[in-house]
Design an enzyme around this catalytic site. Sequence first.
Site, PDB file in Angstrom:
ATOM      1  N   LEU A   1      -0.323   4.633  -2.498  1.00 52.95           N
ATOM      2  CA  LEU A   1      -0.761   3.267  -2.229  1.00 52.95           C
ATOM      3  C   LEU A   1       0.493   2.409  -2.137  1.00 52.95           C
ATOM      4  O   LEU A   1       1.469   2.652  -2.859  1.00 52.95           O
ATOM      5  CB  LEU A   1      -1.657   2.738  -3.355  1.00 52.95           C
ATOM      6  CG  LEU A   1      -3.022   3.397  -3.562  1.00 52.95           C
ATOM      7  CD1 LEU A   1      -3.710   2.785  -4.781  1.00 52.95           C
ATOM      8  CD2 LEU A   1      -3.899   3.256  -2.331  1.00 52.95           C
ATOM      9  N   ASP A   2       0.468   1.394  -1.282  1.00 50.03           N
ATOM     10  CA  ASP A   2       1.604   0.481  -1.198  1.00 50.03           C
ATOM     11  C   ASP A   2       1.850  -0.191  -2.549  1.00 50.03           C
ATOM     12  O   ASP A   2       0.942  -0.348  -3.357  1.00 50.03           O
ATOM     13  CB  ASP A   2       1.343  -0.609  -0.158  1.00 50.03           C
ATOM     14  CG  ASP A   2       1.243  -0.054   1.256  1.00 50.03           C
ATOM     15  OD1 ASP A   2       1.750   1.060   1.505  1.00 50.03           O
ATOM     16  OD2 ASP A   2       0.661  -0.744   2.111  1.00 50.03           O
ATOM     17  N   ARG A   3       3.071  -0.612  -2.750  1.00 47.98           N
ATOM     18  CA  ARG A   3       3.440  -1.283  -4.000  1.00 47.98           C
ATOM     19  C   ARG A   3       2.495  -2.433  -4.327  1.00 47.98           C
ATOM     20  O   ARG A   3       2.067  -2.613  -5.471  1.00 47.98           O
ATOM     21  CB  ARG A   3       4.877  -1.824  -3.883  1.00 47.98           C
ATOM     22  CG  ARG A   3       5.374  -2.529  -5.135  1.00 47.98           C
ATOM     23  CD  ARG A   3       6.583  -3.423  -4.845  1.00 47.98           C
ATOM     24  NE  ARG A   3       7.731  -2.678  -4.354  1.00 47.98           N
ATOM     25  CZ  ARG A   3       8.896  -2.602  -4.993  1.00 47.98           C
ATOM     26  NH1 ARG A   3       9.057  -3.195  -6.159  1.00 47.98           N
ATOM     27  NH2 ARG A   3       9.911  -1.949  -4.472  1.00 47.98           N
TER      28      ARG A   3
ATOM     29  N   THR B   1      -0.580  -2.917  -3.303  1.00 52.09           N
ATOM     30  CA  THR B   1      -1.994  -2.549  -3.285  1.00 52.09           C
ATOM     31  C   THR B   1      -2.377  -1.967  -4.635  1.00 52.09           C
ATOM     32  O   THR B   1      -1.656  -1.134  -5.184  1.00 52.09           O
ATOM     33  CB  THR B   1      -2.275  -1.511  -2.187  1.00 52.09           C
ATOM     34  OG1 THR B   1      -1.861  -2.036  -0.919  1.00 52.09           O
ATOM     35  CG2 THR B   1      -3.753  -1.166  -2.118  1.00 52.09           C
TER      36      THR B   1
ATOM     37  N   ARG C   1      -3.339  -2.911   6.711  1.00 51.37           N
ATOM     38  CA  ARG C   1      -2.607  -4.174   6.822  1.00 51.37           C
ATOM     39  C   ARG C   1      -2.342  -4.532   8.288  1.00 51.37           C
ATOM     40  O   ARG C   1      -2.490  -5.693   8.692  1.00 51.37           O
ATOM     41  CB  ARG C   1      -1.312  -4.082   6.025  1.00 51.37           C
ATOM     42  CG  ARG C   1      -1.572  -3.888   4.531  1.00 51.37           C
ATOM     43  CD  ARG C   1      -0.339  -3.444   3.762  1.00 51.37           C
ATOM     44  NE  ARG C   1       0.721  -4.450   3.819  1.00 51.37           N
ATOM     45  CZ  ARG C   1       1.914  -4.297   3.244  1.00 51.37           C
ATOM     46  NH1 ARG C   1       2.193  -3.172   2.599  1.00 51.37           N
ATOM     47  NH2 ARG C   1       2.820  -5.244   3.329  1.00 51.37           N
TER      48      ARG C   1
END
Length: 222
Positions: A61-63, A65, A163
């Site tokens: 997961l993105d930082r 998120t 995104r």
Amino acid sequence: MFYRVSVPDLPILFTDAEALVIDKPSGLPVDRPKDGTPALADMVDDLRFGFARPPGIVHRLDRDTSGCLLLARNHGAHRRFSAAFANHEVQKTYLAVLEGVPAEDEGVIELALSKISSAAGGWRIIPAKKGKPAVTHWTRLAVRDGRALVRFEPKTGRTHQLRVHAASGLGLPIVGDPTYGDGRVAMLLHASRIVMPRHNKPAIDVEAPLPARFGSWQLGQG
């Protein structure tokens, strides 16, 4: 904005002999970043919970998120889970707040994606006809003050897919997105559910509640 997170701050949503699902907070990178921020990769040894080996990180997961993140507790499970992701067998559900309201109630975004980079601006993902195929189903759940809470169900797992699909596919970036939006507040993107099929056991089906940064949108969750 970066957050320091310790293992006791990581809610455990599911655990058995094969898997561990945590509720990753926003601000915690999964892999070790160049800026030295503490990452989940630095914490896995403390997530053994009696096992001889630390769990392996299966996906990312993105930082910025938050939400459901699956780890495998043995090598065999890691191989099976990774194959399920590669074969698009894993059901993933995200909730996000958009900087605006989509005209339709629901739809499908099919927008191929490609990575670009420059010395000055770093890297980012852009729509590109010759990029990797990316497909996202979306549903509008609630509208408030000119913004919409939406459910995203990605059918592929490209980097920054949701995104970019929000910003370029719908023309409405996710609130707080630091790359494709204005980044003025914490990004409102949350991995709310993951369903991992298993051949000889019941599927792993886990949900993570909307975090506090979503504020009153928690009441509008559909």
